[in-house]
Design a protein around this motif. Structure first.
Motif, mmCIF file in Angstrom:
data_model
loop_
_atom_site.group_PDB
_atom_site.id
_atom_site.type_symbol
_atom_site.label_atom_id
_atom_site.label_comp_id
_atom_site.label_asym_id
_atom_site.label_seq_id
_atom_site.Cartn_x
_atom_site.Cartn_y
_atom_site.Cartn_z
ATOM 1 N N ASP A 85 39.996 -69.797 103.660
ATOM 2 C CA ASP A 85 39.943 -69.793 104.981
ATOM 3 C C ASP A 85 39.202 -71.226 105.380
ATOM 4 O OD1 ASP A 85 37.923 -69.874 107.803
ATOM 5 O OD2 ASP A 85 36.201 -67.940 106.670
ATOM 6 N N VAL A 86 39.976 -71.766 106.309
ATOM 7 C CA VAL A 86 39.855 -73.154 106.253
ATOM 8 C C VAL A 86 40.042 -73.398 108.103
ATOM 9 C CG1 VAL A 86 41.266 -74.483 104.250
ATOM 10 C CG2 VAL A 86 42.890 -73.802 106.062
ATOM 11 N N LYS A 87 39.867 -74.666 108.639
ATOM 12 C CA LYS A 87 40.113 -74.649 109.875
ATOM 13 C C LYS A 87 41.109 -74.678 110.009
ATOM 14 C CE LYS A 87 39.322 -78.635 113.105
ATOM 15 N NZ LYS A 87 38.450 -79.859 113.065
ATOM 16 N N GLY A 88 41.174 -73.386 111.237
ATOM 17 C CA GLY A 88 42.335 -72.895 111.723
ATOM 18 C C GLY A 88 43.423 -72.211 111.202
ATOM 19 N N TYR A 89 42.661 -71.688 110.134
ATOM 20 C CA TYR A 89 43.861 -70.903 108.914
ATOM 21 C C TYR A 89 42.605 -70.134 108.549
ATOM 22 C CZ TYR A 89 47.264 -68.873 106.174
ATOM 23 O OH TYR A 89 47.944 -68.165 105.596
ATOM 24 N N TYR A 90 42.989 -68.395 108.039
ATOM 25 C CA TYR A 90 42.266 -67.319 108.229
ATOM 26 C C TYR A 90 43.745 -66.592 107.071
ATOM 27 C CZ TYR A 90 39.229 -63.580 105.846
ATOM 28 O OH TYR A 90 38.747 -63.040 104.897
ATOM 29 N N SER A 91 43.215 -66.259 105.817
ATOM 30 C CA SER A 91 43.892 -65.040 104.848
ATOM 31 C C SER A 91 43.593 -64.818 103.817
ATOM 32 C CB SER A 91 45.863 -66.648 104.805
ATOM 33 O OG SER A 91 46.574 -65.408 104.021
ATOM 34 N N THR A 92 43.881 -64.120 103.780
ATOM 35 C CA THR A 92 44.082 -62.546 102.629
ATOM 36 C C THR A 92 44.696 -61.816 102.235
ATOM 37 O OG1 THR A 92 41.970 -61.739 101.561
ATOM 38 C CG2 THR A 92 42.194 -60.920 103.894
ATOM 39 N N SER A 93 45.265 -61.870 101.066
ATOM 40 C CA SER A 93 45.665 -61.029 100.130
ATOM 41 C C SER A 93 45.583 -60.141 99.254
ATOM 42 C CB SER A 93 46.713 -62.096 100.132
ATOM 43 O OG SER A 93 48.391 -61.560 99.445
ATOM 44 N N THR A 94 45.523 -59.331 99.269
ATOM 45 C CA THR A 94 45.364 -58.386 97.677
ATOM 46 C C THR A 94 46.799 -57.796 96.820
ATOM 47 O OG1 THR A 94 43.310 -57.808 98.872
ATOM 48 C CG2 THR A 94 44.124 -56.255 96.889
ATOM 49 N N GLN A 95 46.844 -57.782 95.500
ATOM 50 C CA GLN A 95 47.764 -57.225 94.679
ATOM 51 C C GLN A 95 47.106 -56.900 93.599
ATOM 52 O OE1 GLN A 95 51.311 -58.486 95.566
ATOM 53 N NE2 GLN A 95 50.193 -59.767 97.499
ATOM 54 N N GLY A 96 48.060 -55.840 93.665
ATOM 55 C CA GLY A 96 47.548 -55.442 92.546
ATOM 56 C C GLY A 96 47.856 -53.973 91.309
ATOM 57 N N GLY A 97 48.044 -53.679 90.912
ATOM 58 C CA GLY A 97 49.054 -52.947 89.220
ATOM 59 C C GLY A 97 49.174 -53.208 88.233
ATOM 60 N N TYR A 98 48.255 -54.161 87.910
ATOM 61 C CA TYR A 98 48.413 -55.465 87.030
ATOM 62 C C TYR A 98 48.156 -54.007 85.758
ATOM 63 C CZ TYR A 98 50.975 -58.222 90.812
ATOM 64 O OH TYR A 98 51.522 -58.882 90.846
ATOM 65 N N GLY A 99 47.187 -54.014 85.594
ATOM 66 C CA GLY A 99 46.439 -52.957 84.807
ATOM 67 C C GLY A 99 45.182 -54.062 83.594
ATOM 68 N N ASP A 100 46.088 -53.884 83.127
ATOM 69 C CA ASP A 100 45.003 -55.266 81.796
ATOM 70 C C ASP A 100 45.126 -56.478 81.690
ATOM 71 O OD1 ASP A 100 43.526 -53.293 80.772
ATOM 72 O OD2 ASP A 100 44.277 -52.685 78.827
ATOM 73 N N ASN A 101 46.475 -56.755 82.659
ATOM 74 C CA ASN A 101 47.560 -57.645 82.376
ATOM 75 C C ASN A 101 47.017 -58.439 83.599
ATOM 76 O OD1 ASN A 101 49.200 -59.657 81.394
ATOM 77 N ND2 ASN A 101 51.336 -58.313 82.710
ATOM 78 N N VAL A 102 46.494 -58.643 84.345
ATOM 79 C CA VAL A 102 45.627 -59.149 85.850
ATOM 80 C C VAL A 102 45.580 -60.397 85.497
ATOM 81 C CG1 VAL A 102 43.346 -57.951 85.993
ATOM 82 C CG2 VAL A 102 44.823 -58.785 88.169
ATOM 83 N N LEU A 103 44.351 -60.436 84.552
ATOM 84 C CA LEU A 103 43.965 -62.214 84.245
ATOM 85 C C LEU A 103 45.485 -62.299 84.426
ATOM 86 C CD1 LEU A 103 42.027 -64.018 84.963
ATOM 87 C CD2 LEU A 103 41.677 -63.055 82.312
ATOM 88 N N ASN A 104 46.374 -62.542 83.454
ATOM 89 C CA ASN A 104 47.302 -63.002 82.586
ATOM 90 C C ASN A 104 48.012 -63.536 83.937
ATOM 91 O OD1 ASN A 104 46.851 -63.605 80.017
ATOM 92 N ND2 ASN A 104 47.793 -61.877 79.661
ATOM 93 N N VAL A 105 48.430 -62.232 85.000
ATOM 94 C CA VAL A 105 49.221 -62.758 85.661
ATOM 95 C C VAL A 105 48.627 -64.078 87.412
ATOM 96 C CG1 VAL A 105 49.971 -61.575 88.038
ATOM 97 C CG2 VAL A 105 50.610 -60.541 86.086
ATOM 98 N N VAL A 106 47.857 -64.067 87.270
ATOM 99 C CA VAL A 106 46.689 -64.698 87.967
ATOM 100 C C VAL A 106 46.743 -66.046 87.002
ATOM 101 C CG1 VAL A 106 44.362 -65.563 89.134
ATOM 102 C CG2 VAL A 106 45.310 -63.067 89.350
#
Length: 81
Positions: A39-60
């Motif tokens: 959320d910055v000047k002139g632009y807003y975006s949000t994205s949700t990704q999932g299904g990674y289970g316990d591996n989600v932190l490594n993916v990020v």
């Protein structure tokens, strides 16, 4: 109210001049999902990704490290739930 009247009203709403930039990655370990919010000047975006289970932190962490040239995720605040 007509469509044009609504459009004119919407675009006449004052914008925040000194808006605080928000760049956040929220990682939910239990559900295996992560959400990136920009959320910055002139632009807003949000994205949700999932299904990674316990591996989600490594993916990020891999996405942050990869830096695809479009979004520099190293500038984002990382929140782990």
């Amino acid at each position: 109210m007509t469509r044009n009247e609504l459009k004119n009203l919407w675009f006449s709403i004052p914008k925040q001049v000194n808006k605080k930039e928000i760049k956040v990655i929220v990682v939910d370990i239990k559900s295996g999902f992560y959400k990136i919010t920009t959320d910055v000047k002139g632009y807003y975006s949000t994205s949700t990704q999932g299904g990674y289970g316990d591996n989600v932190l490594n993916v990020v962490l891999d996405r942050i490290e990869a830096n695809d040239g479009v979004n520099d995720l190293s500038e984002y605040e990382l929140i782990i739930k």
